[in-house]
Write a protein that holds these residues in place. Structure first.
Motif, PDB file in Angstrom:
ATOM      1  N   PRO A  13       0.811  -1.224   0.000  1.00 49.87           N
ATOM      2  CA  PRO A  13       0.000   0.000   0.000  1.00 49.87           C
ATOM      3  C   PRO A  13       0.841   1.268   0.000  1.00 49.87           C
ATOM      4  CG  PRO A  13      -0.861  -1.591   1.570  1.00 49.87           C
ATOM      5  CD  PRO A  13       0.475  -2.100   1.116  1.00 49.87           C
ATOM      6  N   LEU A  14       1.962   1.276   0.707  1.00 46.96           N
ATOM      7  CA  LEU A  14       2.817   2.454   0.737  1.00 46.96           C
ATOM      8  C   LEU A  14       3.352   2.766  -0.658  1.00 46.96           C
ATOM      9  CD1 LEU A  14       4.355   4.670   2.213  1.00 46.96           C
ATOM     10  CD2 LEU A  14       6.142   2.988   2.744  1.00 46.96           C
ATOM     11  N   ILE A  15       3.772   1.735  -1.387  1.00 46.73           N
ATOM     12  CA  ILE A  15       4.280   1.951  -2.738  1.00 46.73           C
ATOM     13  C   ILE A  15       3.179   2.493  -3.643  1.00 46.73           C
ATOM     14  CG2 ILE A  15       5.244   0.797  -4.765  1.00 46.73           C
ATOM     15  CD1 ILE A  15       6.657  -1.117  -2.883  1.00 46.73           C
ATOM     16  N   GLU A  16       1.958   1.974  -3.459  1.00 49.35           N
ATOM     17  CA  GLU A  16       0.849   2.463  -4.259  1.00 49.35           C
ATOM     18  C   GLU A  16       0.546   3.929  -3.949  1.00 49.35           C
ATOM     19  OE1 GLU A  16      -2.405  -0.079  -3.518  1.00 49.35           O
ATOM     20  OE2 GLU A  16      -1.507  -1.852  -4.489  1.00 49.35           O
ATOM     21  N   HIS A  17       0.611   4.300  -2.677  1.00 45.26           N
ATOM     22  CA  HIS A  17       0.379   5.699  -2.303  1.00 45.26           C
ATOM     23  C   HIS A  17       1.466   6.601  -2.874  1.00 45.26           C
ATOM     24  CE1 HIS A  17      -3.117   5.098   0.112  1.00 45.26           C
ATOM     25  NE2 HIS A  17      -2.522   4.305   0.989  1.00 45.26           N
ATOM     26  N   LEU A  18       2.705   6.164  -2.828  1.00 43.09           N
ATOM     27  CA  LEU A  18       3.794   6.964  -3.388  1.00 43.09           C
ATOM     28  C   LEU A  18       3.647   7.122  -4.899  1.00 43.09           C
ATOM     29  CD1 LEU A  18       6.865   5.612  -1.366  1.00 43.09           C
ATOM     30  CD2 LEU A  18       5.662   7.788  -1.073  1.00 43.09           C
ATOM     31  N   ALA A  19       3.217   6.060  -5.564  1.00 41.40           N
ATOM     32  CA  ALA A  19       2.995   6.149  -7.013  1.00 41.40           C
ATOM     33  C   ALA A  19       1.849   7.111  -7.322  1.00 41.40           C
ATOM     34  CB  ALA A  19       2.697   4.757  -7.578  1.00 41.40           C
ATOM     35  N   GLU A  20       0.793   7.053  -6.496  1.00 34.37           N
ATOM     36  CA  GLU A  20      -0.326   7.976  -6.678  1.00 34.37           C
ATOM     37  C   GLU A  20       0.106   9.415  -6.436  1.00 34.37           C
ATOM     38  OE1 GLU A  20      -4.371   9.200  -7.247  1.00 34.37           O
ATOM     39  OE2 GLU A  20      -3.241   7.390  -7.770  1.00 34.37           O
ATOM     40  N   LEU A  21       0.922   9.624  -5.391  1.00 30.59           N
ATOM     41  CA  LEU A  21       1.425  10.957  -5.098  1.00 30.59           C
ATOM     42  C   LEU A  21       2.283  11.478  -6.234  1.00 30.59           C
ATOM     43  CD1 LEU A  21       1.796  13.326  -3.156  1.00 30.59           C
ATOM     44  CD2 LEU A  21       3.691  12.070  -2.101  1.00 30.59           C
ATOM     45  N   ARG A  22       3.127  10.636  -6.788  1.00 30.55           N
ATOM     46  CA  ARG A  22       3.963  11.050  -7.913  1.00 30.55           C
ATOM     47  C   ARG A  22       3.114  11.467  -9.110  1.00 30.55           C
ATOM     48  NH1 ARG A  22       7.316   6.527 -10.978  1.00 30.55           N
ATOM     49  NH2 ARG A  22       5.137   6.036 -11.476  1.00 30.55           N
ATOM     50  N   THR A  23       2.066  10.704  -9.392  1.00 27.90           N
ATOM     51  CA  THR A  23       1.181  11.042 -10.513  1.00 27.90           C
ATOM     52  C   THR A  23       0.513  12.391 -10.296  1.00 27.90           C
ATOM     53  OG1 THR A  23       0.762   8.693 -10.917  1.00 27.90           O
ATOM     54  CG2 THR A  23      -0.799  10.275 -11.863  1.00 27.90           C
ATOM     55  N   ARG A  24       0.024  12.622  -9.079  1.00 25.54           N
ATOM     56  CA  ARG A  24      -0.644  13.887  -8.783  1.00 25.54           C
ATOM     57  C   ARG A  24       0.333  15.062  -8.862  1.00 25.54           C
ATOM     58  NH1 ARG A  24      -5.644  12.447  -9.893  1.00 25.54           N
ATOM     59  NH2 ARG A  24      -6.225  10.541  -8.770  1.00 25.54           N
ATOM     60  N   LEU A  25       1.566  14.869  -8.386  1.00 23.81           N
ATOM     61  CA  LEU A  25       2.562  15.939  -8.445  1.00 23.81           C
ATOM     62  C   LEU A  25       2.956  16.251  -9.888  1.00 23.81           C
ATOM     63  CD1 LEU A  25       4.905  15.027  -5.448  1.00 23.81           C
ATOM     64  CD2 LEU A  25       3.258  16.894  -5.579  1.00 23.81           C
ATOM     65  N   ILE A  26       3.108  15.225 -10.692  1.00 34.27           N
ATOM     66  CA  ILE A  26       3.475  15.440 -12.103  1.00 34.27           C
ATOM     67  C   ILE A  26       2.383  16.239 -12.808  1.00 34.27           C
ATOM     68  CG2 ILE A  26       3.820  14.280 -14.320  1.00 34.27           C
ATOM     69  CD1 ILE A  26       5.281  12.068 -12.821  1.00 34.27           C
ATOM     70  N   ARG A  27       1.131  15.874 -12.583  1.00 35.75           N
ATOM     71  CA  ARG A  27       0.035  16.607 -13.213  1.00 35.75           C
ATOM     72  C   ARG A  27      -0.025  18.050 -12.715  1.00 35.75           C
ATOM     73  NH1 ARG A  27      -4.820  12.007 -12.867  1.00 35.75           N
ATOM     74  NH2 ARG A  27      -3.834  10.517 -14.305  1.00 35.75           N
ATOM     75  N   SER A  28       0.250  18.260 -11.442  1.00 36.59           N
ATOM     76  CA  SER A  28       0.247  19.621 -10.902  1.00 36.59           C
ATOM     77  C   SER A  28       1.363  20.452 -11.513  1.00 36.59           C
ATOM     78  CB  SER A  28       0.379  19.580  -9.379  1.00 36.59           C
ATOM     79  OG  SER A  28      -0.692  18.880  -8.781  1.00 36.59           O
ATOM     80  N   VAL A  29       2.555  19.870 -11.639  1.00 36.30           N
ATOM     81  CA  VAL A  29       3.684  20.594 -12.224  1.00 36.30           C
ATOM     82  C   VAL A  29       3.414  20.923 -13.693  1.00 36.30           C
ATOM     83  CG1 VAL A  29       6.115  20.398 -12.877  1.00 36.30           C
ATOM     84  CG2 VAL A  29       5.370  19.649 -10.612  1.00 36.30           C
ATOM     85  N   ILE A  30       2.827  19.985 -14.422  1.00 32.70           N
ATOM     86  CA  ILE A  30       2.502  20.238 -15.836  1.00 32.70           C
ATOM     87  C   ILE A  30       1.498  21.395 -15.949  1.00 32.70           C
ATOM     88  CG2 ILE A  30       1.372  19.277 -17.878  1.00 32.70           C
ATOM     89  CD1 ILE A  30       2.567  16.567 -17.142  1.00 32.70           C
ATOM     90  N   ALA A  31       0.486  21.392 -15.078  1.00 33.36           N
ATOM     91  CA  ALA A  31      -0.489  22.487 -15.090  1.00 33.36           C
ATOM     92  C   ALA A  31       0.178  23.818 -14.744  1.00 33.36           C
ATOM     93  CB  ALA A  31      -1.615  22.191 -14.097  1.00 33.36           C
ATOM     94  N   PHE A  32       1.113  23.795 -13.807  1.00 32.08           N
ATOM     95  CA  PHE A  32       1.834  25.012 -13.423  1.00 32.08           C
ATOM     96  C   PHE A  32       2.677  25.535 -14.578  1.00 32.08           C
ATOM     97  CE2 PHE A  32       5.511  26.859 -10.865  1.00 32.08           C
ATOM     98  CZ  PHE A  32       4.889  28.078 -10.699  1.00 32.08           C
ATOM     99  N   ILE A  33       3.368  24.653 -15.285  1.00 35.68           N
ATOM    100  CA  ILE A  33       4.199  25.074 -16.416  1.00 35.68           C
ATOM    101  C   ILE A  33       3.333  25.643 -17.539  1.00 35.68           C
ATOM    102  CG2 ILE A  33       5.769  24.249 -18.222  1.00 35.68           C
ATOM    103  CD1 ILE A  33       6.867  22.243 -16.202  1.00 35.68           C
ATOM    104  N   ILE A  34       2.207  24.992 -17.806  1.00 34.93           N
ATOM    105  CA  ILE A  34       1.306  25.497 -18.841  1.00 34.93           C
ATOM    106  C   ILE A  34       0.775  26.888 -18.462  1.00 34.93           C
ATOM    107  CG2 ILE A  34      -0.919  25.123 -19.976  1.00 34.93           C
ATOM    108  CD1 ILE A  34      -0.385  22.125 -19.808  1.00 34.93           C
ATOM    109  N   ALA A  35       0.438  27.064 -17.191  1.00 30.74           N
ATOM    110  CA  ALA A  35      -0.069  28.363 -16.737  1.00 30.74           C
ATOM    111  C   ALA A  35       0.997  29.442 -16.868  1.00 30.74           C
ATOM    112  CB  ALA A  35      -0.543  28.256 -15.286  1.00 30.74           C
ATOM    113  N   ILE A  36       2.257  29.100 -16.582  1.00 27.83           N
ATOM    114  CA  ILE A  36       3.343  30.074 -16.760  1.00 27.83           C
ATOM    115  C   ILE A  36       3.479  30.452 -18.224  1.00 27.83           C
ATOM    116  CG2 ILE A  36       5.855  30.356 -16.649  1.00 27.83           C
ATOM    117  CD1 ILE A  36       5.854  28.731 -14.098  1.00 27.83           C
TER     118      ILE A  36
END
Length: 308
Positions: A13-36
């Motif tokens: 479960p910890l690995i799954e949570h970390l993978a989910e967190l990584r996915t959410r962070l990547i999407r957030s960073v992509i949205a931030f770069i697009i907004a810039i």
């Protein structure tokens, strides 16, 4: 089952949570770069970031005009300063533009671990927080910053830097002006730098945006049982002193601006007390309906009541 297999099952479960967190962070960073990137789209021959900069500098420009400068001018003293200023604007406002996506990704990450009641309690605050920040930023831009600029620039002799037309000598082109000679002492003028002027504007926006989070924060703490309306009301006098200190630190040494900030923030504090009391009343009504609240416990506090 062996101990090794139990450890493997517990870490899955910890690995799954970390993978989910990584996915959410990547999407957030992509949205931030697009907004810039959006702020470097040209509109009417200029980047959107330039239009935002002109909007933020409007209080300074209007103050200079009120002081008699017909053509206010801001400068930059290094080749990269203006470009970095535009990058700074694109990052700050790009984050604001991408916040709905970032907030949604955060919500999708934490929502599976919350109960339905916790989701219903937390989601309104996630929506109210950016709304209150926007109100505070608008208050800073349209009310506080003009007052602060009028106070700061009022010390400078702006009229001394104005070009006063004495005539049109033959040796000068049409429209050229002559600056009068200074008869006594040096001429002290205001030559505003773009990055420094933007810095004070953004500080006001951030400060008031965060101050307007007070009702959201205290109401959320009230829902969690960390504060109570009675406790907030009892420390009201200490809150007044703290708000006065905050007004003296955040605003310029101008009594009017400090009184405005004190009035607004203290008003938000009183609104917070009302919101926390409303949360407590709803909680009490729910407990009464479920039969967990006993009125006889409070009879001793009432006039004529007998404590058992």
């Amino acid at each position: 089952m062996s101990q090794t297999e139990e450890l493997d099952d517990s870490t899955a479960p910890l690995i799954e949570h970390l993978a989910e967190l990584r996915t959410r962070l990547i999407r957030s960073v992509i949205a931030f770069i697009i907004a810039i990137t959006v702020f470097f789209i040209p509109i009417q021959g200029e980047f959107i970031a330039v239009h935002v900069l002109n909007f933020l500098m409007e209080p300074i420009v209007e103050t200079l005009r009120d002081l008699g400068d017909p053509s206010p001018t801001l400068q930059y003293t290094s080749p990269q300063e203006y470009l970095f200023t535009l990058f700074r604007i694109s990052m700050v406002f790009g984050f604001a533009l991408a916040f709905p996506v970032i907030g949604f990704q955060m919500w999708r990450f934490v929502a599976p671990g919350l109960y339905r009641q916790e989701k219903n309690a937390f989601l309104p605050f996630l929506i109210a927080s950016p709304v209150m920040f926007l109100l505070g930023a608008s208050f800073a831009q349209f009310v506080v910053t003009p007052l602060a600029m009028a106070f700061f620039l009022g010390f400078a002799d702006v009229s001394s830097v104005l070009a006063i037309v004495f005539g049109e000598p033959e040796t000068l082109p049409d429209g050229a002006v002559i600056t009068p000679e200074a008869s006594e002492g040096p001429t002290i003028t205001f030559f505003g730098k773009v990055n420094e002027s933007l810095d004070i504007t953004l500080k006001f926006i951030m400060a008031f945006g965060l101050c307007f989070q007070l009702p959201v924060l205290l109401t959320l703490m009230g829902k969690a049982g960390l504060v109570s309306a009675e406790g907030l009301a009892n420390v009201r006098k200490y809150a007044m002193v703290g708000i006065l200190v905050l007004a003296a630190v955040v605003t310029p040494p101008d009594v009017i601006t400090q009184l405005i900030l004190f009035t607004v923030v203290y008003g938000l504090y009183e609104v917070s007390i009302w919101l926390v009391r409303r949360v407590e009343n709803k909680r009490e009504a729910k407990l009464r309906a479920e039969g967990y609240y006993d009125d006889e416990d409070d009879l001793g506090d009432l006039p004529g009541g007998d404590a058992k």
